[in-house]
Design a protein around this motif. Structure first.
Motif, PDB file in Angstrom:
ATOM      1  N   ILE A 129       0.858  -1.182   0.000  1.00  0.00           N
ATOM      2  CA  ILE A 129       0.000   0.000   0.000  1.00  0.00           C
ATOM      3  C   ILE A 129       0.895   1.233   0.000  1.00  0.00           C
ATOM      4  O   ILE A 129       1.849   1.323   0.775  1.00  0.00           O
ATOM      5  CB  ILE A 129      -0.939  -0.002   1.212  1.00  0.00           C
ATOM      6  N   LEU A 130       0.582   2.174  -0.881  1.00  0.00           N
ATOM      7  CA  LEU A 130       1.428   3.353  -1.048  1.00  0.00           C
ATOM      8  C   LEU A 130       0.573   4.594  -1.237  1.00  0.00           C
ATOM      9  O   LEU A 130      -0.467   4.545  -1.905  1.00  0.00           O
ATOM     10  CB  LEU A 130       2.335   3.161  -2.268  1.00  0.00           C
ATOM     11  N   GLN A 131       1.017   5.697  -0.627  1.00  0.00           N
ATOM     12  CA  GLN A 131       0.400   7.002  -0.861  1.00  0.00           C
ATOM     13  C   GLN A 131       1.479   7.927  -1.399  1.00  0.00           C
ATOM     14  O   GLN A 131       2.559   8.015  -0.840  1.00  0.00           O
ATOM     15  CB  GLN A 131      -0.195   7.593   0.403  1.00  0.00           C
ATOM     16  N   ILE A 132       1.168   8.597  -2.495  1.00  0.00           N
ATOM     17  CA  ILE A 132       2.083   9.535  -3.123  1.00  0.00           C
ATOM     18  C   ILE A 132       1.580  10.943  -2.868  1.00  0.00           C
ATOM     19  O   ILE A 132       0.401  11.233  -3.103  1.00  0.00           O
ATOM     20  CB  ILE A 132       2.155   9.286  -4.657  1.00  0.00           C
ATOM     21  N   GLY A 133       2.449  11.809  -2.390  1.00  0.00           N
ATOM     22  CA  GLY A 133       2.105  13.209  -2.195  1.00  0.00           C
ATOM     23  C   GLY A 133       2.866  14.063  -3.189  1.00  0.00           C
ATOM     24  O   GLY A 133       4.015  13.768  -3.530  1.00  0.00           O
TER      25      GLY A 133
END
Length: 198
Positions: A129-133
């Motif tokens: 799971i990854l979140q890119i900002g």
């Protein structure tokens, strides 16, 4: 083993958002608005710290941003789904909107990417799971996966990348929610980069 170069078609926004019945004045207005929006976006990304520009950058929608960006033309999955993704040279992760542009359950070649140290967290099913900002506080998040990407070249055979690593994202900030995808061509060479594939 020699890696085949990655070649693909780029499309100018005028070809993606072409409106045959638009007058010259309409096209001029659209191009002017796109240029102004791009200026606000770039000023905010440059970190000028001017609250006026930062606030204006938040008002630029993904459609307006897309009207001044180049698009990468490729197909994803098997059977292939044709996509236009906004070209991004500032990040190396390619992601696709798996809510509106691509349904992984319809593809025979989709597979999960196993959890690793590069992931933000791991699910119980060992999904990465990854979140890119992004600068300007926009973001996108979901799972990292593998899929077949097909790139058409105008003068050569198709380039096929089996097991391309990409983000299958389902959560977006308002700025990114309308994008079909973002094609990361940055030279960071992380494990998620198409440029670092073997």
């Amino acid at each position: 083993m020699k890696v085949k170069p990655l070649k693909f078609k780029l499309h100018h926004p005028e070809t993606v958002f072409y409106t045959p019945n638009a007058s010259i004045e309409d096209r001029g207005d659209r191009l002017l608005k796109a240029s102004i929006n791009r200026l606000y976006y770039l000023l905010a990304r440059a970190g000028g710290g001017d609250p006026e520009y930062d606030a204006l950058a938040d008002l630029v929608t993904s459609k307006e941003l897309g009207q001044c960006a180049f698009f990468v033309d490729f197909s994803i999955g098997e059977p292939p789904i044709s996509l236009f993704a906004v070209m991004d040279t500032g990040s190396d992760l390619t992601w696709v909107n798996c809510l509106t542009a691509f349904d992984p359950s319809e593809s025979r070649t989709f597979s999960q990417y196993p959890c690793s140290a590069s992931c933000d967290k791991c699910s119980y099913a060992n999904e990465c799971i990854l979140q890119i900002g992004y600068v300007g506080k926009s973001s996108a998040s979901g799972v990292i996966a593998r899929e077949k990407f097909t790139f058409q070249s105008p003068s050569e055979d198709n380039t096929i990348v089996n097991d391309a690593v990409f983000g299958c994202f389902r959560k977006f900030s308002k700025t990114n929610e309308d994008l079909p995808g973002l094609f990361g061509l940055g030279d960071l060479r992380t494990e998620f980069s198409l440029l670092s594939r073997k």
